[in-house]
Design a protein around this motif. Structure first.
Motif, PDB file in Angstrom:
ATOM      1  N   LEU A 115       0.848  -1.188   0.000  1.00 15.24           N
ATOM      2  CA  LEU A 115       0.000   0.000   0.000  1.00 15.24           C
ATOM      3  C   LEU A 115       0.886   1.242   0.000  1.00 15.24           C
ATOM      4  CD1 LEU A 115      -2.723   1.487   0.316  1.00 15.24           C
ATOM      5  CD2 LEU A 115      -2.435   1.242   2.804  1.00 15.24           C
ATOM      6  N   MET A 116       0.752   2.085  -1.025  1.00 14.23           N
ATOM      7  CA  MET A 116       1.506   3.333  -1.055  1.00 14.23           C
ATOM      8  C   MET A 116       0.849   4.307  -0.086  1.00 14.23           C
ATOM      9  SD  MET A 116       3.364   1.922  -3.162  1.00 14.23           S
ATOM     10  CE  MET A 116       4.639   3.098  -2.802  1.00 14.23           C
ATOM     11  N   SER A 117       1.647   4.887   0.812  1.00 15.47           N
ATOM     12  CA  SER A 117       1.065   5.698   1.874  1.00 15.47           C
ATOM     13  C   SER A 117       2.097   6.650   2.459  1.00 15.47           C
ATOM     14  CB  SER A 117       0.552   4.757   2.977  1.00 15.47           C
ATOM     15  OG  SER A 117       0.391   5.436   4.186  1.00 15.47           O
ATOM     16  N   CYS A 141      -2.610   1.937  -5.031  1.00 17.00           N
ATOM     17  CA  CYS A 141      -2.392   3.394  -5.082  1.00 17.00           C
ATOM     18  C   CYS A 141      -3.566   4.121  -4.456  1.00 17.00           C
ATOM     19  CB  CYS A 141      -2.239   3.853  -6.528  1.00 17.00           C
ATOM     20  SG  CYS A 141      -0.904   3.035  -7.407  1.00 17.00           S
ATOM     21  N   GLY A 142      -3.302   4.874  -3.407  1.00 20.27           N
ATOM     22  CA  GLY A 142      -4.334   5.677  -2.775  1.00 20.27           C
ATOM     23  C   GLY A 142      -4.565   6.972  -3.541  1.00 20.27           C
ATOM     24  N   ARG A 143      -5.667   7.616  -3.218  1.00 20.16           N
ATOM     25  CA  ARG A 143      -5.996   8.952  -3.731  1.00 20.16           C
ATOM     26  C   ARG A 143      -6.808   9.667  -2.656  1.00 20.16           C
ATOM     27  NH1 ARG A 143      -4.032  11.998  -8.134  1.00 20.16           N
ATOM     28  NH2 ARG A 143      -2.491  10.534  -8.937  1.00 20.16           N
ATOM     29  N   TYR A 144      -7.191  10.892  -2.917  1.00 21.68           N
ATOM     30  CA  TYR A 144      -8.014  11.692  -2.004  1.00 21.68           C
ATOM     31  C   TYR A 144      -7.338  11.815  -0.629  1.00 21.68           C
ATOM     32  CZ  TYR A 144     -11.041  10.083  -5.747  1.00 21.68           C
ATOM     33  OH  TYR A 144     -11.525   9.746  -6.966  1.00 21.68           O
ATOM     34  N   GLU A 145      -8.118  11.583   0.446  1.00 24.40           N
ATOM     35  CA  GLU A 145      -7.531  11.680   1.793  1.00 24.40           C
ATOM     36  C   GLU A 145      -6.772  10.421   2.176  1.00 24.40           C
ATOM     37  OE1 GLU A 145      -7.241  14.320   3.839  1.00 24.40           O
ATOM     38  OE2 GLU A 145      -8.121  15.355   2.120  1.00 24.40           O
ATOM     39  N   GLY A 146      -6.874   9.411   1.340  1.00 19.73           N
ATOM     40  CA  GLY A 146      -6.194   8.159   1.643  1.00 19.73           C
ATOM     41  C   GLY A 146      -7.128   6.967   1.521  1.00 19.73           C
ATOM     42  N   SER A 161       6.094   4.403   2.227  1.00 23.55           N
ATOM     43  CA  SER A 161       6.184   5.803   1.817  1.00 23.55           C
ATOM     44  C   SER A 161       7.469   6.015   1.026  1.00 23.55           C
ATOM     45  CB  SER A 161       6.211   6.696   3.066  1.00 23.55           C
ATOM     46  OG  SER A 161       6.687   7.986   2.735  1.00 23.55           O
ATOM     47  N   VAL A 162       7.415   6.855  -0.001  1.00 21.25           N
ATOM     48  CA  VAL A 162       8.639   7.132  -0.756  1.00 21.25           C
ATOM     49  C   VAL A 162       9.363   8.379  -0.231  1.00 21.25           C
ATOM     50  CG1 VAL A 162       7.923   5.939  -2.850  1.00 21.25           C
ATOM     51  CG2 VAL A 162       7.401   8.393  -2.578  1.00 21.25           C
ATOM     52  N   GLY A 163       8.855   9.008   0.807  1.00 21.67           N
ATOM     53  CA  GLY A 163       9.560  10.162   1.349  1.00 21.67           C
ATOM     54  C   GLY A 163       8.667  10.981   2.242  1.00 21.67           C
ATOM     55  N   ASP A 164       9.274  11.862   3.003  1.00 23.84           N
ATOM     56  CA  ASP A 164       8.530  12.641   3.998  1.00 23.84           C
ATOM     57  C   ASP A 164       7.880  13.873   3.381  1.00 23.84           C
ATOM     58  OD1 ASP A 164       9.237  10.783   5.861  1.00 23.84           O
ATOM     59  OD2 ASP A 164      10.892  11.951   6.691  1.00 23.84           O
ATOM     60  N   TYR A 165       6.934  13.635   2.519  1.00 26.51           N
ATOM     61  CA  TYR A 165       6.135  14.684   1.898  1.00 26.51           C
ATOM     62  C   TYR A 165       4.853  14.022   1.425  1.00 26.51           C
ATOM     63  CZ  TYR A 165       9.054  12.410  -1.542  1.00 26.51           C
ATOM     64  OH  TYR A 165       9.744  11.460  -2.248  1.00 26.51           O
ATOM     65  N   VAL A 166       3.826  14.843   1.181  1.00 26.38           N
ATOM     66  CA  VAL A 166       2.542  14.275   0.776  1.00 26.38           C
ATOM     67  C   VAL A 166       2.308  14.528  -0.707  1.00 26.38           C
ATOM     68  CG1 VAL A 166       0.056  14.292   1.150  1.00 26.38           C
ATOM     69  CG2 VAL A 166       1.598  14.595   3.088  1.00 26.38           C
ATOM     70  N   LEU A 167       2.084  13.465  -1.452  1.00 17.82           N
ATOM     71  CA  LEU A 167       1.758  13.553  -2.876  1.00 17.82           C
ATOM     72  C   LEU A 167       0.256  13.392  -3.045  1.00 17.82           C
ATOM     73  CD1 LEU A 167       4.677  11.259  -4.010  1.00 17.82           C
ATOM     74  CD2 LEU A 167       4.524  13.718  -4.423  1.00 17.82           C
ATOM     75  N   SER A 168      -0.231  13.568  -4.269  1.00 17.88           N
ATOM     76  CA  SER A 168      -1.678  13.489  -4.488  1.00 17.88           C
ATOM     77  C   SER A 168      -2.182  12.078  -4.698  1.00 17.88           C
ATOM     78  CB  SER A 168      -2.085  14.310  -5.706  1.00 17.88           C
ATOM     79  OG  SER A 168      -1.274  15.416  -5.852  1.00 17.88           O
TER      80      SER A 168
HETATM   81  N1  SAH Z   1      -4.096  12.063   4.191  1.00 14.48           N
HETATM   82  C1  SAH Z   1      -2.888  11.350   3.851  1.00 14.48           C
HETATM   83  C2  SAH Z   1      -2.370  11.724   2.477  1.00 14.48           C
HETATM   84  C3  SAH Z   1      -3.212  11.240   1.357  1.00 14.48           C
HETATM   85  S1  SAH Z   1      -2.489  11.576  -0.196  1.00 14.48           S
HETATM   86  C4  SAH Z   1      -1.828  11.676   4.886  1.00 14.48           C
HETATM   87  O1  SAH Z   1      -1.837  12.773   5.425  1.00 14.48           O
HETATM   88  O2  SAH Z   1      -0.951  10.834   5.156  1.00 14.48           O
HETATM   89  C5  SAH Z   1      -3.302  10.412  -1.228  1.00 14.48           C
HETATM   90  C6  SAH Z   1      -2.536   9.150  -1.565  1.00 14.48           C
HETATM   91  O3  SAH Z   1      -1.287   9.481  -2.144  1.00 14.48           O
HETATM   92  C7  SAH Z   1      -2.174   8.276  -0.388  1.00 14.48           C
HETATM   93  O4  SAH Z   1      -3.242   7.430  -0.038  1.00 14.48           O
HETATM   94  C8  SAH Z   1      -0.993   7.492  -0.918  1.00 14.48           C
HETATM   95  O5  SAH Z   1      -1.420   6.378  -1.674  1.00 14.48           O
HETATM   96  C9  SAH Z   1      -0.347   8.490  -1.855  1.00 14.48           C
HETATM   97  N2  SAH Z   1       0.830   9.137  -1.244  1.00 14.48           N
HETATM   98  C10 SAH Z   1       0.935  10.430  -0.865  1.00 14.48           C
HETATM   99  N3  SAH Z   1       2.148  10.703  -0.376  1.00 14.48           N
HETATM  100  C11 SAH Z   1       2.851   9.555  -0.445  1.00 14.48           C
HETATM  101  C12 SAH Z   1       4.182   9.181  -0.100  1.00 14.48           C
HETATM  102  N4  SAH Z   1       5.038  10.056   0.446  1.00 14.48           N
HETATM  103  N5  SAH Z   1       4.563   7.915  -0.320  1.00 14.48           N
HETATM  104  C13 SAH Z   1       3.704   7.015  -0.855  1.00 14.48           C
HETATM  105  N6  SAH Z   1       2.443   7.301  -1.206  1.00 14.48           N
HETATM  106  C14 SAH Z   1       2.010   8.552  -1.015  1.00 14.48           C
END
Ligand code: SAH
Length: 282
Positions: A115-117, A141-146, A161-168
């Motif tokens: 699970l990508m997260s 692959c997640g989307r939205y809020e997760g 997680s691929v790194g300490d940042y939030v992707l879409s």
């Molecule tokens: N609300 C979540 C972010 C959701 S971003 C939080 O604060 O942790 C939507 C999706 O993008 C996530 O479900 C995940 O699948 C993916 N995603 C975002 N950032 C990621 C990261 N650094 N590594 C892997 N997946 C990521």
């Protein structure tokens, strides 16, 4: 199956069948048209080292709107990916049930469901090395809020997680992992040596445990002080030897292989200390 896989790993063998299989479960199947079609990844797919398949999550919805998401229990912003389509997509790929609270299922040890997260364990080179031994990885692959937490708890074998940042979305992270893993599969790189001396390989210093040559001493002394750490790659230079007055280090031009090796080790250590001191402390 389990014992067999453990034995194979203990011997240092990768999978028995030649091809590593990646499945990507996503609501954006078209996303992957470009990123998998270049360079090493493209060649690895063409030569059958890896097989990448895309699974449209919406194919596993049952309502008229093909909805994959819903509002969060407890309130709050945004939408959350529902568990049913993710479970059913994965089960359809595996050809087996992933169970229930009453009847938990087990999975063979050569397959990972990732699970990508952003809230997952950090993906590192050592993770890539471990994955490169598997037969198959299914990426969710997640989307939205997760994603509904029951996916992390009861479907995925790992949350990454691929790194300490939030992707879409999890699509780019899935490609990142596939790329890093593919280049570690024997035969994927043109030159087999090249994946052994790269950044994050522990072997750079371990191979020669004598201290870095004093005449090219970096600010740090090597192995005695840091017996077991990861290094970044050493700096690379190519022609011209003099570019706008910035010169290539003399030692690299001299042709003395031992001195070059010493310089590279010291430079890698110095660069690691400068850019990623955390790697030396781990
Ligand atoms: N609300 C979540 C972010 C959701 S971003 C939080 O604060 O942790 C939507 C999706 O993008 C996530 O479900 C995940 O699948 C993916 N995603 C975002 N950032 C990621 C990261 N650094 N590594 C892997 N997946 C990521």
């Amino acid at each position: 199956m389990v014992a067999d896989g453990d034995a194979r790993r203990a011997c240092g063998y990768a999978r028995l069948s030649g091809t590593m299989r990646f499945d990507i479960v996503t609501i954006f199947p078209e996303f992957f048209a470009g990123p998998l079609d270049h360079g090493i990844l493209r060649r690895a797919r063409e030569t059958g080292l890896v097989d990448v398949r895309i699974q449209d999550l919406r194919a596993f919805t049952k309502d008229r709107h093909r909805s994959v998401d819903d509002r969060p229990f407890g309130g709050g912003e945004g939408m959350v990916l529902k568990p049913e389509p993710l479970f059913e997509a994965t089960e359809s790929l595996l050809g087996q049930s992933m169970g229930s609270a009453q009847e938990p299922a087990s999975l063979d040890s050569e397959t990972a469901i990732v699970l990508m997260s952003a809230a997952g364990n950090l993906f590192r080179q050592e993770t890539a090395r471990r994955y490169a031994q598997l037969d198959r990885i299914i990426f969710l692959c997640g989307r939205y809020e997760g994603v509904d937490e029951r996916v992390a708890e009861h479907l995925a074998t790992e949350e990454i997680s691929v790194g300490d940042y939030v992707l879409s979305g999890g699509e780019l992270p899935a490609v990142v992992v596939i790329d890093a893993v593919t280049r570690l599969i024997p035969g994927a790189l043109g030159n087999e040596a090249s994946s052994q001396n790269e950044s994050f390989s522990e072997t750079i210093v371990a191979r020669d445990s004598s201290p870095v040559g004093a005449q090219h001493a970096a600010p740090l002394q090597a192995s005695s002080q840091f017996p077991n750490y990861l290094l970044l790659d050493f700096p690379h230079y190519t022609r011209p030897a003099d570019f706008r007055g910035w010169k290539v280090p003399e030692v690299l031009i001299g042709g003395n292989h031992a001195e070059v090796a010493n310089w590279r080790r010291a430079a890698a250590l110095e660069k690691t200390q400068r850019n990623r001191p955390d790697l030396l402390l781990r």
